[in-house]
Structures are given as C-alpha cells and as structure tokens.
Design a protein around this motif. Structure first.
Motif, short mmCIF file in Angstrom:
data_model
loop_
_atom_site.label_atom_id
_atom_site.label_comp_id
_atom_site.label_asym_id
_atom_site.label_seq_id
_atom_site.Cartn_x
_atom_site.Cartn_y
_atom_site.Cartn_z
N MET A 118 -24.56 20.64 59.99
CA MET A 118 -23.98 19.33 59.78
C MET A 118 -25.08 18.36 59.32
N LEU A 119 -24.76 17.52 58.33
CA LEU A 119 -25.71 16.55 57.80
C LEU A 119 -25.27 15.15 58.21
N VAL A 120 -26.17 14.42 58.85
CA VAL A 120 -25.88 13.07 59.34
C VAL A 120 -26.86 12.10 58.69
N ALA A 121 -26.36 10.97 58.19
CA ALA A 121 -27.20 9.99 57.49
C ALA A 121 -27.12 8.64 58.19
N THR A 122 -28.27 7.96 58.26
CA THR A 122 -28.33 6.60 58.80
C THR A 122 -29.04 5.72 57.78
N VAL A 123 -28.36 4.69 57.31
CA VAL A 123 -28.93 3.78 56.32
C VAL A 123 -29.89 2.82 57.02
N LEU A 124 -31.14 2.83 56.56
CA LEU A 124 -32.14 1.91 57.13
C LEU A 124 -32.09 0.55 56.45
N GLY A 125 -31.74 0.52 55.19
CA GLY A 125 -31.68 -0.73 54.44
C GLY A 125 -31.40 -0.47 52.98
N ARG A 126 -31.05 -1.54 52.29
CA ARG A 126 -30.83 -1.47 50.84
C ARG A 126 -31.58 -2.63 50.20
N ASP A 127 -31.73 -2.58 48.89
CA ASP A 127 -32.35 -3.69 48.18
C ASP A 127 -31.71 -3.86 46.82
N LEU A 128 -31.73 -5.09 46.33
CA LEU A 128 -31.16 -5.44 45.03
C LEU A 128 -32.28 -5.91 44.11
N ARG A 129 -32.30 -5.40 42.88
CA ARG A 129 -33.25 -5.85 41.87
C ARG A 129 -32.50 -6.02 40.55
N ARG A 130 -32.73 -7.15 39.90
CA ARG A 130 -32.12 -7.35 38.58
C ARG A 130 -33.18 -7.02 37.53
N HIS A 131 -32.89 -6.02 36.71
CA HIS A 131 -33.86 -5.53 35.73
C HIS A 131 -33.68 -6.12 34.34
N TRP A 132 -32.46 -6.51 33.99
CA TRP A 132 -32.21 -6.88 32.59
C TRP A 132 -31.00 -7.80 32.53
N ARG A 133 -31.08 -8.80 31.63
CA ARG A 133 -29.96 -9.72 31.42
C ARG A 133 -29.69 -9.84 29.93
N GLY A 134 -28.41 -9.90 29.58
CA GLY A 134 -27.99 -10.23 28.23
C GLY A 134 -26.92 -11.30 28.35
N GLN A 135 -26.28 -11.61 27.23
CA GLN A 135 -25.22 -12.61 27.28
C GLN A 135 -23.96 -11.98 27.86
N GLY A 136 -23.61 -12.38 29.08
CA GLY A 136 -22.38 -11.89 29.69
C GLY A 136 -22.52 -10.62 30.50
N VAL A 137 -23.73 -10.10 30.67
CA VAL A 137 -23.90 -8.87 31.45
C VAL A 137 -25.34 -8.79 31.94
N SER A 138 -25.54 -8.16 33.09
CA SER A 138 -26.88 -7.91 33.62
C SER A 138 -26.88 -6.52 34.26
N LEU A 139 -28.09 -5.98 34.44
CA LEU A 139 -28.25 -4.65 35.03
C LEU A 139 -28.98 -4.79 36.35
#
Length: 508
Positions: free
Chosen positions: A311-332
């Motif tokens: 059995m595989l059990v996962a515990t999330v320690l944390g997440r992070d958000l980074r914005r790498h790229w922006r254009g007109q009307g959309v971002s990555l």
C-alpha cells in the motif's frame, strides 16, 4: 439667417467664464510628450552552458536588428513603426538557438510608457529562456502556423498542454548544456523540438532529457507575485486541444480566498484543501497545509523488493506557486508539491520524500464585471450542470453538459436537465464574486466568469458539490456558458476531447 448663432456665442462666453485662469489652464491642458521613436528592450538570456552569440529582433518574422549577447543582460532597440502584429527575439550561439514571442508592437510601446524603456519586469518575454522557447514552439505547432497577434498567442497557449510545455522546456535546457545529446542532423535543440516525431524518438532514446523537470524549472527566474495576483480567484485551466474550441474540462484547478487570509485549493486532491499562503521575496507563494493528512493513493511495487506489492500512502508537506510567463490574457503558473511517501506493509517501510511540478495556463479574469451582473442573468440561459459520480474508492462531482436554466428576479429559477425532471433552484452572488446555484436536489454549483468571450458564449470556472449515497462529494472544472439562449432537448453539447500531448509521447 442663422438663429442659433447668438446662442452659440452666449454658450461660448459662459464656458470661457467657467474656465480657470490662463496659468492654471495651461497646466491642465498640457499634452503629454511625443512617443519616443524607438522602444529600448532590456532583457536577459537565461539558460545553462557556456556560450556567446547574437540577439536578433524580428517583426512579423522579418529581421530588424542584431546585437552581440551572451548569458545575462542585453539591450536592443525596437523601431516604432506601429505595424507589426508580433515582435520576437532569437538568441543564436554555436549549438544553441532560443526564441521568445513578445507580442504586438503597439502593446509593447504602450507598456514601455513615456520613457520608452521595457524590461523583463514589464514583459516576461524579455527573458529568453527554454520555457519562452517552448511557448514559441507550442504556440506554432498546436495550430500549424505562428501566432500573428497577442490574441492568437493567448489562444494557442490556452490550447496547449502544460505537460508538453514542461517536457519541451526541460529538454531544451539539457540540450543547451550538453549539445552532444542532439541527434545527428539537428544543429540545436529548437530545430529538434520543432520536429515532433524526431523529438519523441529522441526522448525514447534518451529518457533523461525530460526527467526530473523540477531541476530545470525551480531555478528559472519568475515574475514576482503576491496574493493580489490570485484574486478574485486563480483559475488554472486544462488544455483546449485546439485554438478557439470551447473549454470543457473536469479536474481543473481553482484557488479562492477562504476565511481570514487562508486559501482553498480545488482540484488537486479528492477534496478541496485549506492552505496558509506565505508570499516570499523570491516571488514564490508558499502554500502550507492547515492539516496534513496521510492519503492512500493505491498499491505499488515495494522499493526494497519489487516482487512484492504494498500500500502506498502520501502526505503533502506543502505546495508552492510560481508565475513563469505572462502574455495578453494568459499566464503560465508552476505548482510544486512536496510529498512524503510511505509503504507501511513493505519489507523496508522507511518513508521517502519527492517533489513534483505541474505547469498550468491561467486565463486573465476580466476585471470589469458589469457584463456579469446578476441582473443580466434573468431569463433563459444554457449553463453548466454538474452530477455526482460513484467511482471505485472515491466519489466525485463532474460536469454533465449544460442545461436550460430559467432564472427569475429575486433569486429563484428552474433548471431543465436533458432527460431529467425539472429542478427548482435559487441563485445569487456570493462573497467571492461567484454566481451560486443551489438546486433542490442538494447539488450546489458556483461559477466564476473567466472569459467574457463574445458576450454570449463565455467560459466559466466552477466548483460544485453533491450528495452521493449520503456522502458529500466535490469537483471543479471549466465549462461554457451560453447567455440568453436555451438548449433544445437532445442537443446538449458533449464536451470536446482535447488532443493528447504530442511532445513526450512514449517517454516515461
């Protein structure tokens, strides 16, 4: 005789009497200085390896200027012709070629302002990186032609798969660092990744090109973000599959404010999870889980003995958000997740930690909401409908097409799902800006407008919940909303299935 002339003279006299003194008038009516003849682009080349070469500036694919450049900062002048629909940069060095699409010339001049200077803090495309190159490649291959305008570029990126962008950018970085990994006949990584069949063959022969993408993406420069950049919600959309197609997806991500400074993330887990956001000076937003709960994720071969399964059990320690790229009307955006895994019933139960990343496109949410006022929803509309599904091991809520909604003033209405009995509902705006629909059968849906479209066909992000066998299930996604027109029986539109990722097929 012109009888209006006396009134004209009187009106002008009254107007002149109301104007301020000559000194004040001169200050208030002063015109801004003329726009500069050129825009100075101040960018940077950010890629591994040791090399030097040239930066080229192109307007609609035609070479306009060239300056020496290497890793780090560069400057190049953009002529103010006002005619180009697409400005792009190329970095050329022995064994290396990178490309970045900046967008329309007029928009760049507007961003530069009166001083005529544009930096990477103003336009992410001025960072010439493997990711910018992947954006340029995917924006072309997803529709077969290079994007000619800002709108074309935004449509192409929203149509592309984030996994494709991730694979292409990761491979480009490694091919730049070690050009010896290039297959015969390809002078640089850009020429390889632009040939989808040859690139997939290269990945099968050298799987390490695209492995562990976090080692490439985490060190990339990011555009600094704060919580204001995620308001009113951050809707991370799935791929369209082709530009211009309706966005219909389950399992897309959405982050919204919750309580006193926390955020609720939908779509990443079976149920929405609460996080405490912590913006950092580096431009990253750390998301710390308010409650870290071990989750069963299935069965897998034991690490110490692959003949055994545990059995595989996962515990999330944390997440992070980074914005790498922006254009007109959309971002990555990059979402990183740090997880501890355990296999308690395996011979070696020692836990281990892993990090994974995902790349998602986020459409720019319209800042004005006058076209989405609740009063404008009164009448008949085709709106997304959600249904609960009992899958093995978990319960989910998914979109099940659209249904006619007849909405009355005062917040009441009726939905007419195809093949089902009519369902009474109540509706209205909630604190986060969403339109909330509560159905008499227990289903609840909240919808945020993320693309105003043509004012009739629009895209919304949704989160919903429903009761299945006595348990409450949740879901999130994106769907099309048709304002002011009903859906006839038997014409409920099926969600188009986007074409699968084309880059990385066959790679582990």
């Amino acid at each position: 005789m012109d009888r209006s002339a006396p009134w004209t003279v009187v009106a002008v006299a009254v107007l002149l009497a109301m104007l301020p003194t000559a000194a004040t008038q001169a200050a208030r009516l002063r015109t801004p200085p003329a726009a500069p003849g050129t825009v100075l682009l101040v960018g940077e080349v950010d890629v591994g390896g040791t090399h030097s070469g040239m930066i080229e500036l192109l307007l609609d694919g035609e070479l306009q200027a060239r300056v020496p450049a290497g890793q780090g900062a560069f400057q190049i002048e953009l002529p103010a012709t006002g005619a180009a629909g697409m400005v792009s940069l190329e970095y050329l060095a022995p064994g290396v070629r990178l490309r970045s699409l900046l967008g329309g010339q007029q928009r760049l001049a507007w961003l530069a302002g009166r001083d005529g200077r544009l930096t990477a803090q103003d336009a992410d495309g001025l960072r010439v990186t493997p990711l910018a190159t992947a954006v340029a490649v995917l924006a072309t291959t997803v529709d077969g032609v290079p994007p000619a305008t800002d709108a074309d570029l935004a449509e192409a990126i929203r149509a592309a798969w984030g996994s494709d962008l991730q694979v292409v950018a990761t491979a480009l970085e490694r091919l730049t660092v070690d050009p010896g990994r290039l297959p015969a006949g390809f002078p640089d990584g850009l020429s390889l990744v632009a040939d989808v069949a040859a690139f997939n063959a290269a990945l099968r022969a050298d799987p390490g090109l695209a492995a562990s993408p976090q080692l490439v993406f985490d060190p990339m420069p990011v555009s600094s973000v704060g919580l204001a950049d995620t308001r009113p919600v951050l809707a991370l959309a799935g791929p369209h599959g082709a530009p211009g197609t309706p966005l219909e997806s389950n399992g897309a991500l959405l982050m919204e404010p919750h309580g006193q400074g926390d955020v609720l993330l939908h779509g990443m887990d079976d149920r929405p999870q609460l996080y405490a956001p912590r913006p950092e000076m580096s431009g990253t937003i750390q998301l710390l889980p308010l409650q870290s709960v071990p989750t069963w994720v299935g069965y897998a071969p034991c690490r110490g003995d692959e003949k055994a399964t545990g059995m595989l059990v996962a515990t999330v320690l944390g997440r992070d958000l980074r914005r790498h790229w922006r254009g007109q009307g959309v971002s990555l955006w990059q979402i990183g997740t740090d997880v501890v895994y355990e296999q308690p019933d395996c011979p070696d139960p020692q836990p281990w930690q892993e990090r994974r990343i995902e790349l998602w496109a986020a459409p720019g949410i319209p800042r004005t909401r006058s076209h989405d006022a609740p009063a404008m929803l009164v009448g008949r509309h085709a709106l997304p409908m959600v249904c609960g599904v009992d899958y093995p091991h978990h319960l989910v809520v998914e979109a099940c097409g659209r249904a006619d909604h007849v909405l009355a003033r005062g917040g009441s209405g009726t939905a007419y799902p195809v093949g089902e009995a009519p369902v009474a509902l109540t509706w209205g705006r909630d604190a986060s800006g969403a339109i909330r629909f509560a159905y008499a059968d227990g289903r609840v849906s909240r919808q945020w407008l993320i693309d105003a479209g043509d004012g009739v066909v629009q895209t919304v992000a949704w989160v919903a919940e429903a009761v299945i066998d006595g348990y409450t299930a949740t879901g999130s996604g994106h769907a099309t909303r048709i304002r002011g027109a009903g859906m006839k029986a038997g014409r409920r539109a099926a969600a188009p299935v986007p074409a699968g990722p084309r880059h990385g097929a066959g790679a582990p």
